[in-house]
Design a protein around this motif. Sequence first.
Motif, PDB file in Angstrom:
ATOM      1  N   GLN A  57      28.660  50.043  39.170  1.00  0.00           N
ATOM      2  CA  GLN A  57      29.267  48.825  39.704  1.00  0.00           C
ATOM      3  C   GLN A  57      29.117  47.655  38.728  1.00  0.00           C
ATOM      4  O   GLN A  57      30.033  46.841  38.570  1.00  0.00           O
ATOM      5  N   VAL A  58      27.963  47.558  38.096  1.00  0.00           N
ATOM      6  CA  VAL A  58      27.689  46.428  37.200  1.00  0.00           C
ATOM      7  C   VAL A  58      28.596  46.485  35.977  1.00  0.00           C
ATOM      8  O   VAL A  58      29.247  45.500  35.607  1.00  0.00           O
ATOM      9  N   GLN A  59      28.655  47.651  35.348  1.00  0.00           N
ATOM     10  CA  GLN A  59      29.502  47.791  34.172  1.00  0.00           C
ATOM     11  C   GLN A  59      30.963  47.536  34.515  1.00  0.00           C
ATOM     12  O   GLN A  59      31.691  46.871  33.766  1.00  0.00           O
ATOM     13  N   GLY A  60      31.417  48.046  35.662  1.00  0.00           N
ATOM     14  CA  GLY A  60      32.797  47.830  36.070  1.00  0.00           C
ATOM     15  C   GLY A  60      33.109  46.368  36.323  1.00  0.00           C
ATOM     16  O   GLY A  60      34.154  45.853  35.904  1.00  0.00           O
ATOM     17  N   SER A  61      32.197  45.675  37.010  1.00  0.00           N
ATOM     18  CA  SER A  61      32.396  44.256  37.284  1.00  0.00           C
ATOM     19  C   SER A  61      32.374  43.430  36.005  1.00  0.00           C
ATOM     20  O   SER A  61      33.163  42.490  35.834  1.00  0.00           O
ATOM     21  N   ARG A  62      31.467  43.785  35.096  1.00  0.00           N
ATOM     22  CA  ARG A  62      31.415  43.069  33.813  1.00  0.00           C
ATOM     23  C   ARG A  62      32.711  43.262  33.026  1.00  0.00           C
ATOM     24  O   ARG A  62      33.207  42.335  32.364  1.00  0.00           O
ATOM     25  N   ASP A  97      27.062  43.526  54.282  1.00  0.00           N
ATOM     26  CA  ASP A  97      26.096  44.616  54.466  1.00  0.00           C
ATOM     27  C   ASP A  97      26.352  45.800  53.533  1.00  0.00           C
ATOM     28  O   ASP A  97      25.751  46.864  53.684  1.00  0.00           O
ATOM     29  N   SER A  98      27.257  45.620  52.574  1.00  0.00           N
ATOM     30  CA  SER A  98      27.593  46.702  51.645  1.00  0.00           C
ATOM     31  C   SER A  98      26.863  46.513  50.323  1.00  0.00           C
ATOM     32  O   SER A  98      27.023  45.476  49.659  1.00  0.00           O
ATOM     33  N   ASP A  99      26.086  47.502  49.913  1.00  0.00           N
ATOM     34  CA  ASP A  99      25.387  47.423  48.633  1.00  0.00           C
ATOM     35  C   ASP A  99      26.351  47.374  47.443  1.00  0.00           C
ATOM     36  O   ASP A  99      26.148  46.569  46.525  1.00  0.00           O
ATOM     37  N   PRO A 100      27.422  48.224  47.396  1.00  0.00           N
ATOM     38  CA  PRO A 100      28.367  48.101  46.285  1.00  0.00           C
ATOM     39  C   PRO A 100      29.023  46.716  46.228  1.00  0.00           C
ATOM     40  O   PRO A 100      29.189  46.149  45.142  1.00  0.00           O
ATOM     41  N   ALA A 101      29.367  46.163  47.394  1.00  0.00           N
ATOM     42  CA  ALA A 101      29.960  44.820  47.411  1.00  0.00           C
ATOM     43  C   ALA A 101      28.979  43.792  46.876  1.00  0.00           C
ATOM     44  O   ALA A 101      29.355  42.876  46.131  1.00  0.00           O
ATOM     45  N   ALA A 102      27.704  43.944  47.249  1.00  0.00           N
ATOM     46  CA  ALA A 102      26.684  43.000  46.786  1.00  0.00           C
ATOM     47  C   ALA A 102      26.524  43.074  45.266  1.00  0.00           C
ATOM     48  O   ALA A 102      26.415  42.047  44.594  1.00  0.00           O
ATOM     49  N   LEU A 103      26.523  44.278  44.703  1.00  0.00           N
ATOM     50  CA  LEU A 103      26.389  44.432  43.261  1.00  0.00           C
ATOM     51  C   LEU A 103      27.562  43.788  42.527  1.00  0.00           C
ATOM     52  O   LEU A 103      27.393  43.141  41.489  1.00  0.00           O
ATOM     53  N   ARG A 104      28.767  43.947  43.077  1.00  0.00           N
ATOM     54  CA  ARG A 104      29.947  43.355  42.433  1.00  0.00           C
ATOM     55  C   ARG A 104      29.887  41.832  42.509  1.00  0.00           C
ATOM     56  O   ARG A 104      30.242  41.144  41.548  1.00  0.00           O
ATOM     57  N   SER A 105      29.436  41.296  43.639  1.00  0.00           N
ATOM     58  CA  SER A 105      29.337  39.844  43.786  1.00  0.00           C
ATOM     59  C   SER A 105      28.264  39.258  42.873  1.00  0.00           C
ATOM     60  O   SER A 105      28.473  38.227  42.225  1.00  0.00           O
ATOM     61  N   ARG A 140      53.452  31.878  44.593  1.00  0.00           N
ATOM     62  CA  ARG A 140      52.559  31.859  43.431  1.00  0.00           C
ATOM     63  C   ARG A 140      52.809  33.134  42.609  1.00  0.00           C
ATOM     64  O   ARG A 140      52.571  34.245  43.078  1.00  0.00           O
ATOM     65  N   ARG A 141      53.294  32.971  41.401  1.00  0.00           N
ATOM     66  CA  ARG A 141      53.687  34.112  40.580  1.00  0.00           C
ATOM     67  C   ARG A 141      52.462  34.801  39.977  1.00  0.00           C
ATOM     68  O   ARG A 141      51.529  34.153  39.513  1.00  0.00           O
ATOM     69  N   VAL A 142      52.503  36.142  40.000  1.00  0.00           N
ATOM     70  CA  VAL A 142      51.453  36.990  39.416  1.00  0.00           C
ATOM     71  C   VAL A 142      52.084  37.780  38.268  1.00  0.00           C
ATOM     72  O   VAL A 142      53.091  38.465  38.462  1.00  0.00           O
ATOM     73  N   PRO A 143      51.562  37.669  37.049  1.00  0.00           N
ATOM     74  CA  PRO A 143      50.310  37.014  36.662  1.00  0.00           C
ATOM     75  C   PRO A 143      50.505  35.616  36.047  1.00  0.00           C
ATOM     76  O   PRO A 143      49.549  35.053  35.541  1.00  0.00           O
ATOM     77  N   GLU A 144      51.735  35.093  36.079  1.00  0.00           N
ATOM     78  CA  GLU A 144      52.014  33.838  35.372  1.00  0.00           C
ATOM     79  C   GLU A 144      51.142  32.688  35.880  1.00  0.00           C
ATOM     80  O   GLU A 144      50.661  31.863  35.092  1.00  0.00           O
ATOM     81  N   GLU A 145      50.937  32.630  37.198  1.00  0.00           N
ATOM     82  CA  GLU A 145      50.137  31.545  37.776  1.00  0.00           C
ATOM     83  C   GLU A 145      48.752  32.005  38.222  1.00  0.00           C
ATOM     84  O   GLU A 145      47.782  31.235  38.136  1.00  0.00           O
ATOM     85  N   VAL A 146      48.668  33.234  38.721  1.00  0.00           N
ATOM     86  CA  VAL A 146      47.389  33.770  39.199  1.00  0.00           C
ATOM     87  C   VAL A 146      47.227  35.207  38.699  1.00  0.00           C
ATOM     88  O   VAL A 146      48.120  36.036  38.898  1.00  0.00           O
ATOM     89  N   SER A 147      46.100  35.475  38.056  1.00  0.00           N
ATOM     90  CA  SER A 147      45.758  36.846  37.657  1.00  0.00           C
ATOM     91  C   SER A 147      44.896  37.486  38.741  1.00  0.00           C
ATOM     92  O   SER A 147      44.054  36.812  39.351  1.00  0.00           O
ATOM     93  N   VAL A 148      45.096  38.777  38.963  1.00  0.00           N
ATOM     94  CA  VAL A 148      44.357  39.506  40.002  1.00  0.00           C
ATOM     95  C   VAL A 148      43.827  40.816  39.423  1.00  0.00           C
ATOM     96  O   VAL A 148      44.560  41.564  38.769  1.00  0.00           O
ATOM     97  N   VAL A 149      42.533  41.080  39.672  1.00  0.00           N
ATOM     98  CA  VAL A 149      41.912  42.357  39.296  1.00  0.00           C
ATOM     99  C   VAL A 149      41.317  42.987  40.545  1.00  0.00           C
ATOM    100  O   VAL A 149      40.664  42.303  41.338  1.00  0.00           O
ATOM    101  N   GLY A 150      41.536  44.290  40.732  1.00  0.00           N
ATOM    102  CA  GLY A 150      40.952  45.015  41.853  1.00  0.00           C
ATOM    103  C   GLY A 150      39.801  45.893  41.401  1.00  0.00           C
ATOM    104  O   GLY A 150      39.329  45.815  40.271  1.00  0.00           O
ATOM    105  N   PHE A 151      39.363  46.759  42.311  1.00  0.00           N
ATOM    106  CA  PHE A 151      38.268  47.696  42.013  1.00  0.00           C
ATOM    107  C   PHE A 151      38.514  48.967  42.823  1.00  0.00           C
ATOM    108  O   PHE A 151      38.837  48.889  44.007  1.00  0.00           O
ATOM    109  N   ASP A 152      38.402  50.100  42.193  1.00  0.00           N
ATOM    110  CA  ASP A 152      38.515  51.456  42.745  1.00  0.00           C
ATOM    111  C   ASP A 152      39.486  52.288  41.927  1.00  0.00           C
ATOM    112  O   ASP A 152      39.250  53.456  41.684  1.00  0.00           O
ATOM    113  N   GLY A 153      40.637  51.695  41.545  1.00  0.00           N
ATOM    114  CA  GLY A 153      41.617  52.460  40.791  1.00  0.00           C
ATOM    115  C   GLY A 153      42.285  53.542  41.607  1.00  0.00           C
ATOM    116  O   GLY A 153      42.553  54.642  41.110  1.00  0.00           O
ATOM    117  N   ILE A 154      42.597  53.238  42.888  1.00  0.00           N
ATOM    118  CA  ILE A 154      43.261  54.237  43.724  1.00  0.00           C
ATOM    119  C   ILE A 154      44.694  54.448  43.231  1.00  0.00           C
ATOM    120  O   ILE A 154      45.254  53.616  42.511  1.00  0.00           O
TER     121      ILE A 154
END
Length: 343
Positions: free
Chosen positions: A171-176, A198-206, A269-283
Motif C-alpha cells: 500500500q505504501v509503495q503504491g500510494s507513494r 476502520d480499514s487498515d489498507p485505507a489507513a495506510l493509503r491516507s 470540471r474537465r478531466v484531466p485539464e482542470e482536475v487530475s484523478v488517480v485511483g487504486f486497485d487497477g480493476i
Amino acid sequence: MPTATGRGRRRSGPSIEDVARLAGVSAQTVSRVSTGSDAVRPATRARVQAAMDQLGYSPNRAARALRNGSFGTIGLLAYRFERTGEALTTEAVVEVAEAAGYSVTLLRVQAPESANWEHAMVRLSHLAIDGLVIIRAETATPDSLALPAGLPVAVSDSRLVGYYPGVVADQVQGSRSAMSHLLGLGHRTIHHLAGPADSDPAALRSVTWQRCLDEAGIPTPPLWRGDWTARSGYQLGQQIAQDPDVTAVYCANDEMAFGLLRALHERGRRVPEEVSVVGFDGIALSEYASPPLTTVKQDFHRIGDELVRLVLGQLKSKSTPSRERVMVPTELLVRGTTAPPAR
C-alpha cells in the motif's frame, strides 16, 4: 442412468474406473489425483481432472479423510465477498486451490463487529476443512478470532498479519507512486478521497498521502472519507467539484474514483485539464472509464496464489502457523485522467 455392477448392485454415477479408462491411466493414478498427491505429473493430473469434469465424477471426500486425514477442502473467511478486492482475491484462491486438488468452502461474516467473528469461529469448528484463508478481517483481532490450535492459516490485509502467515499488497509503495506522479506533474497540493476509517489498507493509503505532502512541505488539506462505493465517490464528488482550488485527487480505490469522475463531469470540471484523478486497485473497468483512469494496480491473483501457497505449505510440513509475511508489489498505470495543472 444407473448401471449394474458385477455383483448385481447399482451405482448412480461414474466410477474411478470410468475416469481411469477415459484418461488412459490406472485407477491408482486417479486416486492419487483425488487425494492431492504430488506423485503425479502435471500433464497427467490435468488429463485426469479433465476426465473427471467430463464424466461428472466427484471424489469421495469422506473416504479421503478416513484414508489420509485430509478433507481436500480449504475454508475461505471474509466479511464482504461482493467487494471488488475480496471478489478478485476469492476468484484466485478458488482457481489455485482447485489446481492443487482442493475445493474451497466460503464462510461469510454477517457484520464487522467482533461478536460476529466469534460466531464465525463456532461455525468454523463444524466445517470439514484442512486449512483456512482469511481475507480482510479488518475489525478482527487475535482475541476476537480464536482459531483452532494447529489449523493451517493465511491472512490478507488485516490486523491478523503478524500473528499468522500473511499476504499484503504494498500500500505504501503504491500510494507513494501515485503521489510522486501527481506532484511531479506540478500540482501544488493533492486532495484525498479516503476509504473507511476502520480499514487498515485505507489507513495506510491516507497516512502515506499525508506523509508525502509533509515531505514536500505542503500543508495537508482536509480529506473526504467514503465507503469504497462509487455512490460515495459520486456524493462526495459533488462537493469536491464545487471547490475551484482542487486540481488533483488521489482516490483510495477505483470505484470511488468512478463516482468522482461522474460528479466532475456533471459539474463541467474537465478531466484531466482542470482536475487530475488517480485511483487504486487497477480493476479491469478502470481501463474503460472516460478518460481511462490512472490507477495503482494490485495483483489480486498473486495475492490469492500466495495465500493458498502458505496454507498448503503448512499442510505439507505439518507445521504450526508461522509469522511469514509476503509483500506483493503494486504498479502505477498512467492513463488519461492525469495531466499538469492548468496555468
